[in-house]
Design an enzyme around this catalytic site. Structure first.
Site, PDB file in Angstrom:
ATOM      1  N   ASN A 171       2.686  -5.410 -10.017  1.00 42.88           N
ATOM      2  CA  ASN A 171       2.303  -4.080  -9.524  1.00 42.88           C
ATOM      3  C   ASN A 171       3.586  -3.283  -9.305  1.00 42.88           C
ATOM      4  O   ASN A 171       4.301  -3.513  -8.336  1.00 42.88           O
ATOM      5  CB  ASN A 171       1.520  -4.241  -8.207  1.00 42.88           C
ATOM      6  CG  ASN A 171       1.236  -2.908  -7.536  1.00 42.88           C
ATOM      7  OD1 ASN A 171       1.362  -1.847  -8.154  1.00 42.88           O
ATOM      8  ND2 ASN A 171       0.840  -2.945  -6.269  1.00 42.88           N
ATOM      9  N   TRP A 172       3.860  -2.373 -10.230  1.00 39.73           N
ATOM     10  CA  TRP A 172       5.145  -1.653 -10.185  1.00 39.73           C
ATOM     11  C   TRP A 172       5.136  -0.540  -9.138  1.00 39.73           C
ATOM     12  O   TRP A 172       6.138   0.098  -8.907  1.00 39.73           O
ATOM     13  CB  TRP A 172       5.481  -1.083 -11.562  1.00 39.73           C
ATOM     14  CG  TRP A 172       5.681  -2.137 -12.624  1.00 39.73           C
ATOM     15  CD1 TRP A 172       5.582  -3.502 -12.462  1.00 39.73           C
ATOM     16  CD2 TRP A 172       6.007  -1.928 -14.005  1.00 39.73           C
ATOM     17  NE1 TRP A 172       5.832  -4.144 -13.657  1.00 39.73           N
ATOM     18  CE2 TRP A 172       6.092  -3.203 -14.623  1.00 39.73           C
ATOM     19  CE3 TRP A 172       6.231  -0.787 -14.784  1.00 39.73           C
ATOM     20  CZ2 TRP A 172       6.396  -3.359 -15.984  1.00 39.73           C
ATOM     21  CZ3 TRP A 172       6.536  -0.944 -16.147  1.00 39.73           C
ATOM     22  CH2 TRP A 172       6.616  -2.223 -16.724  1.00 39.73           C
ATOM     23  N   LYS A 173       3.991  -0.274  -8.554  1.00 39.04           N
ATOM     24  CA  LYS A 173       3.859   0.782  -7.535  1.00 39.04           C
ATOM     25  C   LYS A 173       4.475   2.092  -8.050  1.00 39.04           C
ATOM     26  O   LYS A 173       4.372   2.387  -9.228  1.00 39.04           O
ATOM     27  CB  LYS A 173       4.489   0.327  -6.221  1.00 39.04           C
ATOM     28  CG  LYS A 173       3.995  -1.055  -5.781  1.00 39.04           C
ATOM     29  CD  LYS A 173       4.328  -1.370  -4.372  1.00 39.04           C
ATOM     30  CE  LYS A 173       3.916  -2.802  -4.064  1.00 39.04           C
ATOM     31  NZ  LYS A 173       3.983  -3.139  -2.667  1.00 39.04           N
ATOM     32  N   HIS A 182      -5.997  -1.755  -2.595  1.00 38.06           N
ATOM     33  CA  HIS A 182      -4.657  -2.197  -2.170  1.00 38.06           C
ATOM     34  C   HIS A 182      -4.393  -1.670  -0.758  1.00 38.06           C
ATOM     35  O   HIS A 182      -4.737  -0.532  -0.432  1.00 38.06           O
ATOM     36  CB  HIS A 182      -3.591  -1.683  -3.143  1.00 38.06           C
ATOM     37  CG  HIS A 182      -2.266  -2.349  -2.932  1.00 38.06           C
ATOM     38  ND1 HIS A 182      -1.441  -2.028  -1.882  1.00 38.06           N
ATOM     39  CD2 HIS A 182      -1.644  -3.343  -3.615  1.00 38.06           C
ATOM     40  CE1 HIS A 182      -0.355  -2.791  -1.931  1.00 38.06           C
ATOM     41  NE2 HIS A 182      -0.452  -3.599  -2.977  1.00 38.06           N
ATOM     42  N   GLU A 230      -1.847  -0.589   0.684  1.00 42.97           N
ATOM     43  CA  GLU A 230      -1.059   0.647   0.799  1.00 42.97           C
ATOM     44  C   GLU A 230      -1.959   1.870   0.646  1.00 42.97           C
ATOM     45  O   GLU A 230      -1.749   2.893   1.297  1.00 42.97           O
ATOM     46  CB  GLU A 230       0.080   0.639  -0.237  1.00 42.97           C
ATOM     47  CG  GLU A 230       1.187  -0.317   0.189  1.00 42.97           C
ATOM     48  CD  GLU A 230       2.089  -0.787  -0.929  1.00 42.97           C
ATOM     49  OE1 GLU A 230       1.992  -0.266  -2.053  1.00 42.97           O
ATOM     50  OE2 GLU A 230       2.893  -1.702  -0.671  1.00 42.97           O
ATOM     51  N   GLU A 267      -4.186 -10.564   0.100  1.00 45.51           N
ATOM     52  CA  GLU A 267      -2.866  -9.994   0.361  1.00 45.51           C
ATOM     53  C   GLU A 267      -2.730  -9.669   1.848  1.00 45.51           C
ATOM     54  O   GLU A 267      -3.104  -8.561   2.278  1.00 45.51           O
ATOM     55  CB  GLU A 267      -2.685  -8.705  -0.428  1.00 45.51           C
ATOM     56  CG  GLU A 267      -2.701  -8.877  -1.924  1.00 45.51           C
ATOM     57  CD  GLU A 267      -1.846  -7.816  -2.598  1.00 45.51           C
ATOM     58  OE1 GLU A 267      -0.868  -8.181  -3.231  1.00 45.51           O
ATOM     59  OE2 GLU A 267      -2.140  -6.622  -2.447  1.00 45.51           O
ATOM     60  N   GLY A 301       5.727  -6.580   0.884  1.00 46.58           N
ATOM     61  CA  GLY A 301       7.000  -5.851   0.897  1.00 46.58           C
ATOM     62  C   GLY A 301       7.889  -6.172   2.080  1.00 46.58           C
ATOM     63  O   GLY A 301       8.871  -5.471   2.324  1.00 46.58           O
ATOM     64  N   SER A 351       5.043 -10.726  -0.881  1.00 52.35           N
ATOM     65  CA  SER A 351       6.406 -11.275  -0.937  1.00 52.35           C
ATOM     66  C   SER A 351       6.508 -12.554  -1.766  1.00 52.35           C
ATOM     67  O   SER A 351       7.220 -13.490  -1.404  1.00 52.35           O
ATOM     68  CB  SER A 351       6.945 -11.510   0.488  1.00 52.35           C
ATOM     69  OG  SER A 351       7.073 -10.273   1.156  1.00 52.35           O
TER      70      SER A 351
END
Ligand code: PEP
Length: 252
Positions: free
Chosen positions: A9-11, A95, A97, A167, A173, A213
């Site tokens: 997941n490159w965000k 997700h 975020e 998650e 992160g 992580s």
């Protein structure tokens, strides 16, 4: 046997130049992955370019989110048919975020998940507790609530087509991953609860990724747990060598 799935997941990372270089690095380092499925989720702006670079390779393309409608007056949004047209096979939904920063509700996540399925792609439903919830002993309550709401109204066959990603929010992160035992316990719980919705046989076949992580040096123990079927990788997916090491650790 379940084929583990490792997704990068490159965000919100990667100009076109950077995204092309990263995709080419992954492609060149991973000729014929066996025993593991691999996908990357670049930013929307890089999907077409990365799609070209990965064409003809076993590395699949995914997206980080989508709107739940096919088209309409939704400024700034991207619809499932647009993603399918670009060759996306996977779409992340829920997700943490986006739950936190955009305020995505379980109900909206459920709509997105259905839209992804309706457009022939596979949703990856992300669930996980915050550090406060874990401290208060509410990990399983939170995860169960997100699962029930996210999968609400789906038939057993649709649930069986969905990927789950456990998650824990406190691990995303932060550099603090769940211990292999914490991950295994949560994954076994997810499999059991989803099994109540789609049946035991389908639950056994369900791919449940761990995210939070995951790095080259902890991937083998995390992904070696019996109910952990690959990883959803953020930070460590931005360097081809690190991501490739995680992919190798995911091979069964
Ligand atoms: C993620 O974004 O889903 C994630 C797990 O990020 P990280 O690997 O950086 O913790």
């Amino acid at each position: 046997m379940r084929a583990p799935l490792v997704i990068g997941n490159w965000k919100m990372h990667g100009t076109l130049v950077e995204a092309r270089a990263l995709a080419a690095g992954i492609r060149d380092g991973l000729k014929r992955p066996r025993g593991v499925q691999v996908a990357v989720c670049p930013p929307f702006t890089a999907l077409a370019a990365v799609s070209e670079i990965l064409a003809g390779t076993p590395i699949q393309l995914g997206a980080q989110t989508c709107h739940h409608e096919a088209a309409g007056a939704h400024t700034g949004e991207i619809s499932p048919p647009m993603l399918a047209e670009l060759g996306c096979r996977w779409v992340l939904v829920g997700h943490s975020e986006r739950r936190k920063e955009i305020g995505e509700s379980d109900e909206l996540i459920n709509r997105k998940l259905r839209a992804v399925l309706a457009n022939g792609m596979t949703p990856v439903l992300c669930v996980g507790e915050t550090s406060d919830e874990r401290r208060q002993g509410l990990t399983f309550t939170t995860v169960e609530g997100q699962l029930r709401a996210g999968l609400a109204g789906l038939g057993a066959d649709e649930i069986a087509k969905t990927i789950l990603a456990y998650e824990p929010v406190w691990a995303i992160g932060t550099g603090v991953n769940a211990t292999p035992q914490q991950a295994q316990d949560a994954h076994a719980f997810v499999r059991k609860r989803v099994g109540q919705l789609c049946g035991e046989a389908a639950a056994k076949a369900l791919v449940i990724q761990y995210g939070g992580s995951v790095k080259a040096d902890n991937a083998a123990t995390l992904l070696g747990q019996p109910d952990v079927d690959g990883a959803l990788v953020g930070g460590a997916s931005l360097k081809a060598d690190d991501f490739l090491a995680i992919v190798r650790a995911g091979i069964r």
